[in-house]
Scaffold this active site. Structure first.
Site, PDB file in Angstrom:
ATOM      1  N   PHE A 222      82.302  44.508  -1.689  1.00 24.37           N
ATOM      2  CA  PHE A 222      83.029  44.337  -2.544  1.00 24.37           C
ATOM      3  C   PHE A 222      83.408  46.292  -1.701  1.00 24.37           C
ATOM      4  O   PHE A 222      81.881  47.146  -2.280  1.00 24.37           O
ATOM      5  CB  PHE A 222      83.135  44.746  -3.827  1.00 24.37           C
ATOM      6  CG  PHE A 222      84.287  46.132  -4.726  1.00 24.37           C
ATOM      7  CD1 PHE A 222      85.409  44.549  -4.454  1.00 24.37           C
ATOM      8  CD2 PHE A 222      84.465  46.300  -5.134  1.00 24.37           C
ATOM      9  CE1 PHE A 222      86.330  45.231  -5.353  1.00 24.37           C
ATOM     10  CE2 PHE A 222      85.059  46.823  -6.497  1.00 24.37           C
ATOM     11  CZ  PHE A 222      86.300  46.123  -6.202  1.00 24.37           C
ATOM     12  N   CYS A 223      84.670  46.971  -1.591  1.00 20.86           N
ATOM     13  CA  CYS A 223      84.465  48.059  -1.495  1.00 20.86           C
ATOM     14  C   CYS A 223      83.120  48.950  -0.774  1.00 20.86           C
ATOM     15  O   CYS A 223      83.160  48.395   0.386  1.00 20.86           O
ATOM     16  CB  CYS A 223      84.780  49.810  -2.748  1.00 20.86           C
ATOM     17  SG  CYS A 223      84.951  51.219  -2.756  1.00 20.86           S
ATOM     18  N   VAL A 224      82.622  50.356  -0.455  1.00 19.04           N
ATOM     19  CA  VAL A 224      81.507  50.567  -0.067  1.00 19.04           C
ATOM     20  C   VAL A 224      80.734  49.420   0.087  1.00 19.04           C
ATOM     21  O   VAL A 224      79.495  50.391   1.367  1.00 19.04           O
ATOM     22  CB  VAL A 224      81.118  52.287  -0.622  1.00 19.04           C
ATOM     23  CG1 VAL A 224      80.287  52.579  -0.896  1.00 19.04           C
ATOM     24  CG2 VAL A 224      80.504  53.069   0.770  1.00 19.04           C
TER      25      VAL A 224
END
Length: 331
Positions: A222-224
């Site tokens: 998720f995300c970075v």
């Protein structure tokens, strides 16, 4: 149509405030047109447009007591109590170093957030690996390893029970492991990207394999966290290691050649100013990153709360996602 700063009827029914609203909007349009007409390189033009927008968002008449009819009306009706409450909210947020976006008393980790049952099965200097308890009589042979962003807390995927991805996943028969990133202390300020791969993502994959007895895992980033996970898979591929059978990425960026509006902050001057400090062990504070991301949608994530919390003296409503958003991690 999506600009809700001037929804209150007083912005139209009172001549002075109607003029103020229209004068501001015309001025904003004029400055945006002037910025767009500047003969600049594409990157500089985009940066100029971004900071012009920041300036225009900041000077909106809704952001000031004397030019916001709703704030003035509430202050008069409350005998000034709303302004006193707003000042109290402001001082409290200044001490905390961030704008409160959700009722601070509505949520607590372990009480109504991150309550899917589980336990810590591994810990090193950078991460903990949590394993959630099974919720079905039989579970899939291959476990699921989740890598959340290292700039926020892991419970983005285990919010309130009705919003918890982790709870849903174990309910579908998955054995779920999730990485919880450490809020890095000054002593570990020298950690770099390779450390986050080796001691973070790759360590979590090894733990999931060892605990479950499976030679492969499914992975979700998720995300970075997804960016870290993709980098880790590139390392495994170079080693000929096929431990990860499937990859799912949520809100993850892999190609950073065009990072969007956040690129307005990333200039050679900024990098020169920060790189020396980072290389000598300084941490990037979570609050700094949170402020930068909030500025991408300043009207929604900054000025809305300046008006509500400080000028109107309100307590923001309970919202589990925004509570998580304010719980940042240094790295």
């Amino acid at each position: 149509a999506n600009d809700h700063r001037f929804d209150a009827p007083e912005w139209r029914s009172i001549a002075y405030f109607s003029w103020l609203r229209q004068a501001y909007l015309i001025h904003a349009e004029h400055l945006r047109e002037r910025a767009a007409a500047m003969p600049l390189a594409p990157a500089d033009a985009r940066r100029l447009a971004f900071f012009v927008r920041q300036y225009l968002d900041a000077i909106a008449p809704a952001n000031f007591v004397a030019t916001n009819p709703v704030v003035m009306k509430r202050a008069i009706a409350s005998g000034g109590a709303s302004l006193v409450h707003g000042a109290t909210n402001f001082v409290s947020d200044m001490r905390a170093g961030r704008i409160t976006m959700s009722d601070p008393d509505a949520f607590e980790v372990g009480r109504n957030l991150a309550v899917t049952p589980g336990s810590v099965v591994f810990r090193n200097s950078l991460i903990e690996v949590l394993q959630y308890d099974p919720a079905t009589p039989r579970v899939a042979r291959r476990p699921l390893v989740i890598v959340p962003p290292c700039i926020n807390k892991y419970y983005i995927l285990d919010l309130a029970p009705h919003d918890s991805f982790a709870r849903y996943a174990v309910g579908q028969g998955h054995t779920v492991f999730i990485v919880s990133w450490r809020n890095v202390p000054p002593a570990l300020g020298g950690l770099g990207w390779d450390d986050y791969l080796a001691d973070g993502v790759l360590a979590a994959i090894d733990v999931a394999k060892a605990v479950s007895g499976s030679s492969t895992v499914n992975a979700l980033g998720f995300c970075v966290g997804g960016t870290l996970l993709a980098s880790a898979l590139a390392v495994l591929a170079a080693r000929g290691d096929r431990s990860v059978a499937s990859l799912t990425l949520l809100a993850t960026m892999l190609d950073f050649s065009d990072p969007g509006d956040i690129g307005a902050y990333i200039t050679p001057e900024f990098l020169m100013m920060n790189e020396a400090a980072m290389m000598t062990g300084a941490r990037m504070r979570g609050s700094t990153l949170a402020a930068a991301f909030a500025s991408l949608r300043a009207n929604d994530l900054v000025w809305r709360y300046v008006i509500g919390n400080y000028l109107e003296g309100r307590t923001p409503p309970a919202f589990d996602l925004l509570h998580w958003n304010g719980d940042s991690t240094s790295l």
